[in-house]
Design an enzyme around this catalytic site. Structure first.
Site, PDB file in Angstrom:
ATOM      1  N   TYR A 162      18.179 134.465  -5.933  1.00 39.31           N
ATOM      2  CA  TYR A 162      19.196 135.468  -6.179  1.00 39.31           C
ATOM      3  C   TYR A 162      19.499 135.878  -7.585  1.00 39.31           C
ATOM      4  O   TYR A 162      19.656 136.741  -8.213  1.00 39.31           O
ATOM      5  CB  TYR A 162      20.625 135.116  -5.695  1.00 39.31           C
ATOM      6  CG  TYR A 162      20.769 135.575  -4.170  1.00 39.31           C
ATOM      7  CD1 TYR A 162      21.051 136.949  -3.820  1.00 39.31           C
ATOM      8  CD2 TYR A 162      20.261 134.633  -3.041  1.00 39.31           C
ATOM      9  CE1 TYR A 162      20.836 137.443  -2.606  1.00 39.31           C
ATOM     10  CE2 TYR A 162      20.342 135.090  -1.830  1.00 39.31           C
ATOM     11  CZ  TYR A 162      20.687 136.407  -1.537  1.00 39.31           C
ATOM     12  OH  TYR A 162      20.523 136.764  -0.048  1.00 39.31           O
ATOM     13  N   ARG A 178      16.570 138.001  -8.523  1.00 37.50           N
ATOM     14  CA  ARG A 178      17.156 139.433  -8.029  1.00 37.50           C
ATOM     15  C   ARG A 178      18.162 139.971  -9.315  1.00 37.50           C
ATOM     16  O   ARG A 178      17.930 141.191  -9.731  1.00 37.50           O
ATOM     17  CB  ARG A 178      17.659 139.391  -6.759  1.00 37.50           C
ATOM     18  CG  ARG A 178      16.561 139.331  -5.583  1.00 37.50           C
ATOM     19  CD  ARG A 178      17.319 139.417  -4.379  1.00 37.50           C
ATOM     20  NE  ARG A 178      17.602 140.603  -4.106  1.00 37.50           N
ATOM     21  CZ  ARG A 178      18.805 141.281  -3.256  1.00 37.50           C
ATOM     22  NH1 ARG A 178      19.128 140.350  -2.501  1.00 37.50           N
ATOM     23  NH2 ARG A 178      19.067 142.297  -3.004  1.00 37.50           N
ATOM     24  N   VAL A 211      23.712 145.737  -3.934  1.00 36.27           N
ATOM     25  CA  VAL A 211      24.765 144.714  -4.694  1.00 36.27           C
ATOM     26  C   VAL A 211      24.339 144.479  -6.045  1.00 36.27           C
ATOM     27  O   VAL A 211      24.932 143.612  -6.404  1.00 36.27           O
ATOM     28  CB  VAL A 211      24.127 143.413  -3.855  1.00 36.27           C
ATOM     29  CG1 VAL A 211      24.451 143.195  -2.366  1.00 36.27           C
ATOM     30  CG2 VAL A 211      22.511 142.982  -3.762  1.00 36.27           C
ATOM     31  N   ASP A 212      23.855 145.828  -6.736  1.00 37.56           N
ATOM     32  CA  ASP A 212      23.726 145.724  -7.923  1.00 37.56           C
ATOM     33  C   ASP A 212      24.898 146.651  -8.587  1.00 37.56           C
ATOM     34  O   ASP A 212      25.659 147.122  -7.814  1.00 37.56           O
ATOM     35  CB  ASP A 212      22.387 146.473  -8.381  1.00 37.56           C
ATOM     36  CG  ASP A 212      22.263 148.008  -7.769  1.00 37.56           C
ATOM     37  OD1 ASP A 212      23.189 148.890  -7.948  1.00 37.56           O
ATOM     38  OD2 ASP A 212      21.404 148.133  -7.036  1.00 37.56           O
ATOM     39  N   HIS A 246      28.173 145.164   1.004  1.00 36.98           N
ATOM     40  CA  HIS A 246      27.713 144.164   1.045  1.00 36.98           C
ATOM     41  C   HIS A 246      27.731 143.204  -0.169  1.00 36.98           C
ATOM     42  O   HIS A 246      26.821 142.304  -0.464  1.00 36.98           O
ATOM     43  CB  HIS A 246      26.022 144.404   1.157  1.00 36.98           C
ATOM     44  CG  HIS A 246      25.623 145.032   2.583  1.00 36.98           C
ATOM     45  ND1 HIS A 246      24.495 145.669   2.824  1.00 36.98           N
ATOM     46  CD2 HIS A 246      26.467 145.038   3.704  1.00 36.98           C
ATOM     47  CE1 HIS A 246      24.519 146.200   3.910  1.00 36.98           C
ATOM     48  NE2 HIS A 246      25.619 146.010   4.530  1.00 36.98           N
ATOM     49  N   CYS A 277      35.082 126.504  -1.068  1.00 37.28           N
ATOM     50  CA  CYS A 277      36.542 126.866  -1.024  1.00 37.28           C
ATOM     51  C   CYS A 277      36.549 128.424  -1.349  1.00 37.28           C
ATOM     52  O   CYS A 277      37.844 128.919  -1.201  1.00 37.28           O
ATOM     53  CB  CYS A 277      37.195 126.059  -2.182  1.00 37.28           C
ATOM     54  SG  CYS A 277      36.832 126.530  -3.814  1.00 37.28           S
ATOM     55  N   CYS A 308      36.740 122.574  -6.566  1.00 39.28           N
ATOM     56  CA  CYS A 308      36.190 121.547  -5.376  1.00 39.28           C
ATOM     57  C   CYS A 308      34.778 120.707  -5.535  1.00 39.28           C
ATOM     58  O   CYS A 308      34.620 119.929  -5.000  1.00 39.28           O
ATOM     59  CB  CYS A 308      36.307 122.175  -4.060  1.00 39.28           C
ATOM     60  SG  CYS A 308      34.790 123.272  -3.741  1.00 39.28           S
ATOM     61  N   SER A 326      17.713 154.361   5.776  1.00 39.22           N
ATOM     62  CA  SER A 326      17.306 154.750   7.141  1.00 39.22           C
ATOM     63  C   SER A 326      18.359 154.624   8.214  1.00 39.22           C
ATOM     64  O   SER A 326      18.014 154.931   9.415  1.00 39.22           O
ATOM     65  CB  SER A 326      16.066 154.134   7.600  1.00 39.22           C
ATOM     66  OG  SER A 326      16.160 152.833   7.477  1.00 39.22           O
TER      67      SER A 326
END
Length: 260
Positions: free
Chosen positions: A66, A69, A102-103, A118, A129, A157, A196
């Site tokens: 991630y 990305r 998610v950008d 998303h 937590c 935590c 799509s």
């Protein structure tokens, strides 16, 4: 439906919904889940890295994926489709932007109040937590072929910090989903860009708009099956959206000049 017909409907619309998927950011160089991966990641199925079980089983591998990305996003720039959508919001009485991406390219292009179905790569939180992680993420340049990275730990935590995205098997954020549904049900024109419509529940939005009488138009470089009541404009989102903006409002975007 021709672009001229859609432009006319956009001029007359009181509420437009724009719904974007991975294809809208692909033109900015953001890899989609369907793109062939290289380096460390070519040995892994991205879908199998995007689960809570995968993260708990190998946090460094998944966090590294991630962060790779996210760094792609940091280096990317909004494209003409992102900028055209932001400009449309200034021309119509109301525009609601809903994205599966998610950008943050929509925000960097000038769009406000973007509904992220998303989640976001830029909103990490504790996997245990749920507390938001607000410290800066690493800004060190990552190897182009990727690497394992130990995730930061939660100050509350001690749990691992996870990406702030919706993983497979997780529910969409309730507020975002409710807002997206409400907009789809009240709009005059619904434009789906770069998706799509196969990932549910997000794919329900154009169907909900269609069921409430909206004109539904899909923009995509590759044609896919739609109902007889929907419309399709085939081509690059950057080209089509800029063209629609010009045709509908006679005010083309100010863009950089590119030397051939």
């Amino acid at each position: 439906m021709t672009s001229s017909t859609l432009a006319q409907q956009l001029r007359e619309a009181k509420h437009v919904v724009v719904f974007t998927g991975a294809g809208a950011s692909a033109e900015s160089g953001i890899p989609t889940f369907r793109d062939a991966l290289t380096g460390l990641w070519e040995h892994f199925d991205p879908a199998k890295l995007a689960t809570s079980d995968a993260y708990r089983g190998d946090p460094a591998l998944c966090w590294g994926w991630y962060e790779w990305r996210r760094q792609k996003v940091v280096r990317a720039q909004p494209n003409e489709a992102h900028r055209a959508i932001a400009e449309f919001a200034k021309r119509v009485p109301k525009l609601t932007l809903v994205t599966q991406n998610v950008d943050d390219l929509h925000e960097r292009a000038g769009s406000q109040d973007v509904i992220h179905l998303h989640g976001s790569l830029h909103s990490p939180r504790c996997i245990d937590c749920g507390q938001a992680y607000t410290l800066p993420l690493t800004s060190d340049a990552l190897p182009e072929d990727g690497s394992r990275i130990e995730p930061p730990q939660c100050s509350a935590c001690g749990g691992y910090v996870r990406p702030g995205v919706v993983w497979f098997g997780e529910m969409l954020p309730e507020d975002a989903w409710s807002s997206g549904l409400a907009a789809a049900e009240k709009c005059d024109v619904f434009i789906s860009i770069g998706t799509s419509g196969i990932v549910y529940p997000a794919a329900e939005l154009p169907l909900r708009a269609l069921g409430h009488g909206a004109t539904v138009v899909h923009i995509n470089p590759e044609r896919f099956n739609i109902s007889s009541r929907e419309h399709f404009l085939q081509g690059q989102a950057s080209v089509l959206m800029r063209g629609l903006l010009t045709e509908a409002f006679g005010d083309p975007l100010v863009t950089e000049c590119f030397v051939e």
